[in-house]
Motif scaffolding. Sequence first.
Motif, PDB file in Angstrom:
ATOM      1  N   LEU A  21     -47.713 -31.564 120.816  1.00  0.00           N
ATOM      2  CA  LEU A  21     -47.066 -30.912 119.685  1.00  0.00           C
ATOM      3  C   LEU A  21     -46.349 -31.932 118.811  1.00  0.00           C
ATOM      4  CD1 LEU A  21     -46.445 -28.233 118.289  1.00  0.00           C
ATOM      5  CD2 LEU A  21     -44.503 -27.924 119.828  1.00  0.00           C
ATOM      6  N   GLN A  22     -45.657 -32.884 119.447  1.00  0.00           N
ATOM      7  CA  GLN A  22     -44.960 -33.920 118.681  1.00  0.00           C
ATOM      8  C   GLN A  22     -45.944 -34.765 117.877  1.00  0.00           C
ATOM      9  OE1 GLN A  22     -41.205 -34.711 118.823  1.00  0.00           O
ATOM     10  NE2 GLN A  22     -42.141 -35.286 116.869  1.00  0.00           N
ATOM     11  N   TYR A  39     -41.030 -29.933 112.221  1.00  0.00           N
ATOM     12  CA  TYR A  39     -41.946 -28.820 112.492  1.00  0.00           C
ATOM     13  C   TYR A  39     -42.132 -28.000 111.222  1.00  0.00           C
ATOM     14  CZ  TYR A  39     -43.664 -24.319 114.209  1.00  0.00           C
ATOM     15  OH  TYR A  39     -44.397 -23.163 114.390  1.00  0.00           O
ATOM     16  N   CYS A  96     -36.746 -31.699 112.896  1.00  0.00           N
ATOM     17  CA  CYS A  96     -37.785 -32.255 113.777  1.00  0.00           C
ATOM     18  C   CYS A  96     -39.136 -32.290 113.072  1.00  0.00           C
ATOM     19  CB  CYS A  96     -37.876 -31.465 115.080  1.00  0.00           C
ATOM     20  SG  CYS A  96     -38.696 -29.861 114.941  1.00  0.00           S
ATOM     21  N   VAL A 101     -39.006 -32.918 118.615  1.00  0.00           N
ATOM     22  CA  VAL A 101     -39.315 -31.493 118.644  1.00  0.00           C
ATOM     23  C   VAL A 101     -38.801 -30.841 119.920  1.00  0.00           C
ATOM     24  CG1 VAL A 101     -41.605 -31.741 119.694  1.00  0.00           C
ATOM     25  CG2 VAL A 101     -41.134 -29.797 118.202  1.00  0.00           C
ATOM     26  N   ILE A 130     -47.151 -32.721 114.876  1.00  0.00           N
ATOM     27  CA  ILE A 130     -46.099 -32.616 113.868  1.00  0.00           C
ATOM     28  C   ILE A 130     -45.956 -33.939 113.109  1.00  0.00           C
ATOM     29  CG2 ILE A 130     -43.590 -32.443 113.586  1.00  0.00           C
ATOM     30  CD1 ILE A 130     -43.665 -30.348 115.880  1.00  0.00           C
ATOM     31  N   ALA A 135     -35.505 -27.007 113.231  1.00  0.00           N
ATOM     32  CA  ALA A 135     -36.943 -26.956 112.939  1.00  0.00           C
ATOM     33  C   ALA A 135     -37.292 -27.852 111.757  1.00  0.00           C
ATOM     34  CB  ALA A 135     -37.361 -25.517 112.657  1.00  0.00           C
ATOM     35  N   PRO A 139     -45.699 -21.326 117.426  1.00  0.00           N
ATOM     36  CA  PRO A 139     -45.830 -22.717 117.884  1.00  0.00           C
ATOM     37  C   PRO A 139     -46.700 -22.825 119.139  1.00  0.00           C
ATOM     38  CG  PRO A 139     -43.524 -22.143 117.485  1.00  0.00           C
ATOM     39  CD  PRO A 139     -44.298 -20.875 117.416  1.00  0.00           C
ATOM     40  N   HIS A 161     -49.969 -24.301 115.459  1.00  0.00           N
ATOM     41  CA  HIS A 161     -49.594 -23.357 114.416  1.00  0.00           C
ATOM     42  C   HIS A 161     -50.358 -23.642 113.116  1.00  0.00           C
ATOM     43  CE1 HIS A 161     -47.024 -26.893 114.155  1.00  0.00           C
ATOM     44  NE2 HIS A 161     -46.764 -26.615 112.890  1.00  0.00           N
ATOM     45  N   TRP A 210     -35.548 -28.992 119.470  1.00  0.00           N
ATOM     46  CA  TRP A 210     -35.696 -27.671 118.837  1.00  0.00           C
ATOM     47  C   TRP A 210     -36.277 -26.669 119.828  1.00  0.00           C
ATOM     48  CZ3 TRP A 210     -40.495 -25.369 116.733  1.00  0.00           C
ATOM     49  CH2 TRP A 210     -40.255 -24.164 116.062  1.00  0.00           C
TER      50      TRP A 210
END
Length: 736
Positions: free
Chosen positions: A716-717, A665, A663, A691, A720, A660, A570, A591, A694
């Motif tokens: 990251l959110q 991911y 959320c 996220v 995702i 995971a 991640p 990722h 997690w």
Amino acid sequence: METQELEFASGNEIAAIAVKQVGYDVMGYYPITPSTQIAENLDLMKAEGKTDIVMIAAEGEHSAAGICYGASVSGGRVFNATSANGLLYALEQFPVQSGTRYPMVMNVACRTVSGPLSIKGDHSDIMFLLNCGWPIFFAHSVQQVYDFNLIALKLAEKVNLPVAVAFDGFFTSHQKRSCYRFSNDAVVRKYIGEKREPFPLLDFENPITVGSYMNEPDLINNRYQLHLAMNEVSKVLPDLFTEYEKLSGRGYKTWEAYCCNDAETILILLGSSFDTAMVAVDRLREQGEKVGVLTLTMLRPFPGEDIYNQLKDAKKIVIADRQDSYGAIGGNLSIEIRAALQKYGCITNISSIIYGLGGKDFYVEDAIEMFHSENNELIYYGTTAGIPNEHRDNFFNPLTPEKTKLGITNITKQKDSLNVSGATINATTAMPKRIAPGHGACPGCGIIVNLNLLLRVIEDPVVLLFQTGCGMIVTTAYPKTSFKVPYVHNLFQNGAATLSGIVEVCHRKQEKGEIPKGDIVFIMVSGDGGMDIGMGSALGTALRGHKLIIFEYDNGGYMNTGYQLSYSTPKGAKSSTSHIGQEQFGKTFFHKDMAQIMAAANIPYVATAAESNPVDFMKKAAKAAYYAKHEGTAYLKALSSCPLNWNDNPATERKVIEAAVDCCYFPLYEVEQGKTKLNYNPKASDKAIPVERWLGMMGRTKHLIKEEYADIVLELQDEIDNRFQKLVAKSENKYL
């Protein structure tokens, strides 16, 4: 002499310090034991702001060598480090680097070349580099690792050749010793000097072409120039050694001898064994025996005449190789010394010994026995005899089809999809396990859990191929095995291609009546970053459509080598090559979505699965097996916990996996015959979580919940959410 400081460091640590002091521009690398610590230490320095070197984590050693080549062609100072099969995988690139005359430095922490797989130290890797046109230093001490790394770059840029610095893996690379380094980085950089480019690539007023196509006579002229450059190395090295001695107080030659002046018997060996043999010399001299030991600090150019001058008065020569050039009646060191002795003189009483393969320890007593060896032929030292005609029964009773044909699943084919009924948790407990409980996985490891979920609904005979990784290492420690079914191992980058060959021969044998006809499910198991270095092989297999399953346990890192970042780690996660510091927040990029990459290959079945949703997992496994038997390649990916490196509680891993999924991911979906189906939508069932929740469950990402990293979590959110919405849209579209 310049001011120096005493360091207590390993060879890998001191190499990283040398790289930092030089001020390299780029390191292209791929993690492989035992050289990986160099990259790990440099990444830590980078996170702390102690170096600004650009660290580029390639997806394999071949690409790492390509990165280094490109960086050096464009005028950068470039460094790499590798070992064993990593060196062999990159081997194609090394003559390119030398043939076009671009300098760089590469460290080789010498290790056994597989197979069978071994990660311990011997010299079977470095000898493959002998014919690549690289000068090669060989350090037998931590001090020499430091010194040779500085001299190597100076040499590389003086003769326009790439240079390697080799040392013993796990001995010199990992054992800490006291050594000196220069106190001031500026001293090192002044010693190296300014980088000069005879023909700059980035000079747009004078553009150049690098790597032209050549026929005769140009090619032979190129090779002759390379030959002359290597001769130039021999000429300039004495001056470089003298200059460095004035700077450091440490003088070097292309060889090092101990008590050889009056020796009647001389033992020759490379690397850290030299230090052990010196102790043996002292003991034997106390008993009145005139013995000495010699090592080479330079393998290329080979110092043949110097070696002859050290050996010419001896009555007996013993040459010990930590590798064998099979069929040549000796290792490469033995072959080259014998050739030098034939060229410059004649010494007939020579013994060649192969020892220490696979990192087998070398003791003072072993050196003493070598001095006393009488055989004038090749000796393999330290082998153990087998038992002739020994009969061994199977470790386990064979799992015949009758034992696995339980009728626990029922598959019916619809227009564009399969319908799976049965496969309940209670029913599948009757399936005999293909993997015995006698494995060495860490408590809470998800690999075995996921494999058992995969296999408990497959009722046909199974053939397994494992790429290198934790799953392979913890189940196959020789001479035992955890597998009750046929099993093969091959390296990261070639697993899928290998299984392709197995599949096609099996089908051919069935057609010829050599083995019984019937369905067999072939499964390649990959993880620990195997779908980074092995992605090309996997995609080629998928595009060809071989009838097999590619099963990836995604544990989000190169776990078997000590948790370096992989492309599935991640963003923001810390690892041993993505440290946390004032200049770095962990992994810097998102990722990889391997499932979507495989779906783009248009194979009949792609799916993701998680142990938190076991029935969904098993039904997908049943579908994957059906497609692998009847249509072509199927790909199934499971999120797999690694408590050791995720730094969480082994007892709660299922909750971490569930988070995971919730959320988004790791969304659960399948792409069947080109049509996407979302199997579980946490947002539609009010189970969706941010996220951040997690990330906070794992030590590797817990730092991200701090306010200072809020922007990373937001990125990251957003990524995702974006990926998940695309899946939702595809699932609602009949064409996607």
